[in-house]
Design a protein around this motif. Structure first.
Motif, PDB file in Angstrom:
ATOM      1  N   GLY A 133      -8.064   0.699  -1.120  1.00  0.00           N
ATOM      2  CA  GLY A 133      -7.675   1.103  -2.028  1.00  0.00           C
ATOM      3  C   GLY A 133      -6.545  -0.195  -2.262  1.00  0.00           C
ATOM      4  N   ASN A 134      -5.444   0.815  -2.962  1.00  0.00           N
ATOM      5  CA  ASN A 134      -4.306  -0.625  -4.085  1.00  0.00           C
ATOM      6  C   ASN A 134      -3.568  -0.009  -4.368  1.00  0.00           C
ATOM      7  N   TYR A 135      -2.812  -0.542  -4.799  1.00  0.00           N
ATOM      8  CA  TYR A 135      -1.448   0.151  -5.943  1.00  0.00           C
ATOM      9  C   TYR A 135      -1.572  -0.794  -7.511  1.00  0.00           C
ATOM     10  N   GLY A 136      -3.029  -0.716  -8.260  1.00  0.00           N
ATOM     11  CA  GLY A 136      -2.965  -1.204  -9.180  1.00  0.00           C
ATOM     12  C   GLY A 136      -3.309   0.101 -10.092  1.00  0.00           C
ATOM     13  N   SER A 137      -3.691   1.380  -9.266  1.00  0.00           N
ATOM     14  CA  SER A 137      -4.278   2.094 -10.425  1.00  0.00           C
ATOM     15  C   SER A 137      -2.658   2.624 -10.397  1.00  0.00           C
ATOM     16  N   LEU A 138      -1.413   2.470  -9.601  1.00  0.00           N
ATOM     17  CA  LEU A 138      -0.277   3.959 -10.577  1.00  0.00           C
ATOM     18  C   LEU A 138       0.100   3.271 -11.606  1.00  0.00           C
ATOM     19  N   PRO A 139       0.641   3.677 -11.261  1.00  0.00           N
ATOM     20  CA  PRO A 139       1.374   4.191 -13.316  1.00  0.00           C
ATOM     21  C   PRO A 139       2.677   3.006 -13.595  1.00  0.00           C
ATOM     22  N   ASP A 140       3.049   2.042 -14.025  1.00  0.00           N
ATOM     23  CA  ASP A 140       3.624   0.768 -14.195  1.00  0.00           C
ATOM     24  C   ASP A 140       5.123   1.191 -13.920  1.00  0.00           C
ATOM     25  N   PHE A 141       5.637   2.380 -14.654  1.00  0.00           N
ATOM     26  CA  PHE A 141       7.052   3.068 -13.632  1.00  0.00           C
ATOM     27  C   PHE A 141       6.424   2.884 -12.120  1.00  0.00           C
ATOM     28  N   SER A 142       5.727   3.622 -11.281  1.00  0.00           N
ATOM     29  CA  SER A 142       5.757   4.274  -9.981  1.00  0.00           C
ATOM     30  C   SER A 142       5.708   2.522  -9.175  1.00  0.00           C
ATOM     31  N   MET A 143       5.075   1.723  -9.782  1.00  0.00           N
ATOM     32  CA  MET A 143       4.604  -0.013  -9.579  1.00  0.00           C
ATOM     33  C   MET A 143       6.301  -0.634  -9.524  1.00  0.00           C
ATOM     34  N   TRP A 144       7.210  -0.656 -10.231  1.00  0.00           N
ATOM     35  CA  TRP A 144       7.925  -1.002 -10.204  1.00  0.00           C
ATOM     36  C   TRP A 144       9.378  -0.660  -9.711  1.00  0.00           C
ATOM     37  N   TRP A 145       9.230   1.185  -9.476  1.00  0.00           N
ATOM     38  CA  TRP A 145       9.942   1.714  -9.013  1.00  0.00           C
ATOM     39  C   TRP A 145       9.791   1.291  -7.138  1.00  0.00           C
ATOM     40  N   LEU A 146       8.419   0.844  -6.779  1.00  0.00           N
ATOM     41  CA  LEU A 146       8.257   0.767  -5.144  1.00  0.00           C
ATOM     42  C   LEU A 146       8.557  -0.838  -4.795  1.00  0.00           C
ATOM     43  N   THR A 147       8.513  -1.734  -6.106  1.00  0.00           N
ATOM     44  CA  THR A 147       9.365  -3.009  -5.703  1.00  0.00           C
ATOM     45  C   THR A 147      10.811  -2.626  -5.766  1.00  0.00           C
ATOM     46  N   LEU A 148      11.644  -2.228  -6.545  1.00  0.00           N
ATOM     47  CA  LEU A 148      12.745  -1.794  -5.864  1.00  0.00           C
ATOM     48  C   LEU A 148      12.949  -1.127  -4.385  1.00  0.00           C
ATOM     49  N   LEU A 149      11.984  -0.917  -4.143  1.00  0.00           N
ATOM     50  CA  LEU A 149      11.700  -0.040  -2.761  1.00  0.00           C
ATOM     51  C   LEU A 149      11.646  -1.437  -1.449  1.00  0.00           C
ATOM     52  N   MET A 150      10.877  -2.154  -1.380  1.00  0.00           N
ATOM     53  CA  MET A 150      10.696  -3.588  -1.429  1.00  0.00           C
ATOM     54  C   MET A 150      11.879  -4.098  -1.082  1.00  0.00           C
ATOM     55  N   LEU A 151      12.152  -4.601  -2.498  1.00  0.00           N
ATOM     56  CA  LEU A 151      14.229  -5.068  -1.784  1.00  0.00           C
ATOM     57  C   LEU A 151      14.836  -4.451  -1.041  1.00  0.00           C
ATOM     58  N   LEU A 152      15.215  -2.854  -1.333  1.00  0.00           N
ATOM     59  CA  LEU A 152      16.323  -2.016  -0.164  1.00  0.00           C
ATOM     60  C   LEU A 152      15.933  -2.612   1.290  1.00  0.00           C
ATOM     61  N   GLY A 153      14.435  -2.208   1.809  1.00  0.00           N
ATOM     62  CA  GLY A 153      14.095  -2.477   3.060  1.00  0.00           C
ATOM     63  C   GLY A 153      14.158  -3.430   3.060  1.00  0.00           C
ATOM     64  N   ARG A 154      13.643  -5.010   2.649  1.00  0.00           N
ATOM     65  CA  ARG A 154      13.995  -6.366   3.105  1.00  0.00           C
ATOM     66  C   ARG A 154      15.279  -6.349   2.846  1.00  0.00           C
ATOM     67  N   LEU A 155      16.545  -6.355   2.105  1.00  0.00           N
ATOM     68  CA  LEU A 155      17.657  -6.531   2.503  1.00  0.00           C
ATOM     69  C   LEU A 155      18.695  -5.556   3.064  1.00  0.00           C
ATOM     70  N   GLU A 156      18.026  -4.498   3.984  1.00  0.00           N
ATOM     71  CA  GLU A 156      18.512  -3.256   4.447  1.00  0.00           C
ATOM     72  C   GLU A 156      19.324  -2.887   4.169  1.00  0.00           C
ATOM     73  N   ILE A 157      19.007  -2.045   2.367  1.00  0.00           N
ATOM     74  CA  ILE A 157      19.759  -0.997   1.902  1.00  0.00           C
ATOM     75  C   ILE A 157      20.947  -1.799   1.456  1.00  0.00           C
ATOM     76  N   TYR A 158      21.797  -2.459   2.082  1.00  0.00           N
ATOM     77  CA  TYR A 158      23.482  -2.412   1.340  1.00  0.00           C
ATOM     78  C   TYR A 158      23.575  -3.859   0.530  1.00  0.00           C
ATOM     79  N   GLY A 159      22.339  -4.909   1.063  1.00  0.00           N
ATOM     80  CA  GLY A 159      22.813  -5.944   1.205  1.00  0.00           C
ATOM     81  C   GLY A 159      21.917  -5.993  -1.268  1.00  0.00           C
TER      82      GLY A 159
END
Length: 480
Positions: free
Chosen positions: A443-469
């Motif tokens: 599958g893919n993430y394209g079927s998710l609502p737009d808000f969900s996709m923006w929310w998950l990009t926030l999680l990506m940045l949080l994870g990559r910058l180890e939250i505190y960054g």
């Protein structure tokens, strides 16, 4: 805080992006000026202008404050992700603003989750650009997590200072910039070596380089809809498997191993745990696949070892449809998804170092209860870990898990089922990519609502910058 200083240093990251845009444009010319030529060329010109302007008009500063450094790190990632959208938006196709942002953030954070339903429809040059964004992001992680932040003192939250301190004591590298050089040497060398091996294994040169960019950065963007399975090349799969495992190791330890220093991958307790956990997990998964799906021992071992290595390194490549696998296999892979690789690698997740430290803290606490008058420090190998590092690491693990569960609730509010919500949250927070359910390997993430996709990009940045960054920016006004 001096805005012009921040702008100058962020512009250097933009120029690095411009270089890879130019390379992708060259790929387009070699591919008979495919449809990606003008989007990439225009993006290159815009990015070059934005990156070069501050270098000409803003003087160089060497005294960067801690506050400025965190702002530089966070906004470099955000602005690179924004610039990375340009080729996608200018090309069009199925890219909306939301999908272009999702694809760009997923690339730079080396998550490898895609919102696209038809990757094969992209021009070769744009597919190469997708892979390039991962390599840029992977290199950025090494630079910021292991060099910039540790050089600022004791305020950083990365556990990578455990391995770095042991290396510096044994003169593996001379100072921060010596460490940077050694890490970049490993990063570039592994990329070149894998590219050569994949080319010799039968892949086209562009594909070989693109898959290497994705592997060494532990990104996972593939060149086709069917991912690694579409290669139909067992030798290439073995090469990718080996380099995924290597890319989850601490790059400084890899460098030290080849330089025959006193510390090495083979003497590091963290590295041994990482490699042993992959071996045990892969054997368990392979055995389970054979028992529950009767896929045949050859396929069971092929898929079991590849998928465990992929998620344990947070790469996210796949060579099978995991949605057909039994629940125990999914739970085992989610555990590896959350743990991921070692500090000092391009891998995401909680990090093996923190998991090892967590286990050692438990055993140390038991010993302290047995011997209340004894002074028993927490150790990793022979290295004594300071109490502040232990507490910050345990707090990170708790914070990490809480964010995933909160995100699961948020995604559930928008109609996602539990396994899709939880695995999508864990996969994006851990910079892994594919989850399970509707965001699984097929599958893919394209079927998710737009808000969900923006929310998950926030999680990506949080994870990559180890939250505190990233969170540090939200509290920037409280710094005195």
């Amino acid at each position: 805080m001096r805005p012009f200083v921040i702008v100058r240093y962020i512009s250097m990251g933009l120029l690095l992006n411009a270089v890879f845009m130019l390379i992708a444009t060259t790929v387009s010319t070699l591919n008979h000026f495919d449809d990606g030529f003008f989007p990439l060329l225009l993006s290159f010109l815009v990015t070059t202008a934005m990156g070069a302007f501050p270098l000409f008009f803003v003087p160089s500063y060497r005294d960067i404050s801690l506050k400025e450094s965190y702002v530089i790190v966070a906004f470099s990632w955000i602005l690179c992700c924004a610039i990375g959208m340009l080729p996608y938006l200018l090309w069009g196709g199925e890219f909306s603003i939301t999908k272009a942002w999702f694809e760009s953030v997923s690339g730079y954070t080396t998550t490898g989750a895609t919102s696209l339903t038809n990757i094969d429809s992209l021009p070769l040059s744009l597919r190469f650009w997708r892979a390039s964004t991962q390599w840029i992001g992977g290199g950025g992680v090494v630079l910021f997590a292991l060099v910039v932040l540790p050089s600022l003192g004791k305020v950083h939250a990365n556990l990578s200072k455990i391995e770095m301190s042991s290396l510096s004591k044994l003169n593996v590298s001379k100072g921060v910039y010596g460490s940077l050089r050694s890490i970049l040497v490993v990063y570039i060398t592994l990329t070149v070596l894998q590219s050569i091996l994949l080319y010799l294994a039968g892949l086209k040169m562009v594909d070989a380089i693109a898959y290497s960019l994705s592997t060494i950065s532990t990104g996972g963007f593939a060149m086709s809809n069917s991912n690694v399975a579409g290669l139909n090349n067992s030798v290439a799969e073995i090469i990718i498997f080996i380099f995924m495992v290597i890319s989850g190791l601490n790059f400084s330890l890899i460098f030290a191993s080849f330089m025959r220093r006193e510390v090495s991958v083979f003497k590091s307790g963290v590295a041994k745990f990482y490699l042993l956990s992959i071996l045990i997990g892969a054997l368990m998964l392979s055995l389970g696949l054979q028992i529950f799906t009767n896929t045949g021992w050859a396929n069971a071992f092929k898929h079991g070892f590849f998928q465990v290595a992929s998620l344990a390194s947070s790469t996210g490549f796949y060579n099978a449809d995991t949605s057909l696998w039994p629940p125990f296999a999914i739970m085992l892979l989610i555990l590896f998804m959350m743990q991921a690789g070692c500090a000092g690698s391009t891998s995401g997740g909680i990090k093996v170092d923190r998991v090892v430290l967590f286990g050692n803290t438990i055993t140390t606490q038991i010993k302290r209860l047995q011997h209340p008058n004894a002074v028993i420090p927490v150790r990793i190998g022979k290295t004594i870990i300071a109490d502040e590092v232990v507490s910050s690491s345990l707090l990170f693990i708790v914070f990490y898990v809480i964010i995933i569960f909160l995100s699961t609730v948020v995604l559930g509010m928008f109609g996602l089922d539990m396994i899709s919500s939880f695995s999508a949250s864990a996969a994006c927070m851990g910079n892994v990519g594919p989850g399970f359910g509707i965001v699984g390997t097929m599958g893919n993430y394209g079927s998710l609502p737009d808000f969900s996709m923006w929310w998950l990009t926030l999680l990506m940045l949080l994870g990559r910058l180890e939250i505190y960054g990233l969170l540090m920016i939200a509290f920037i006004h409280s710094w005195k």
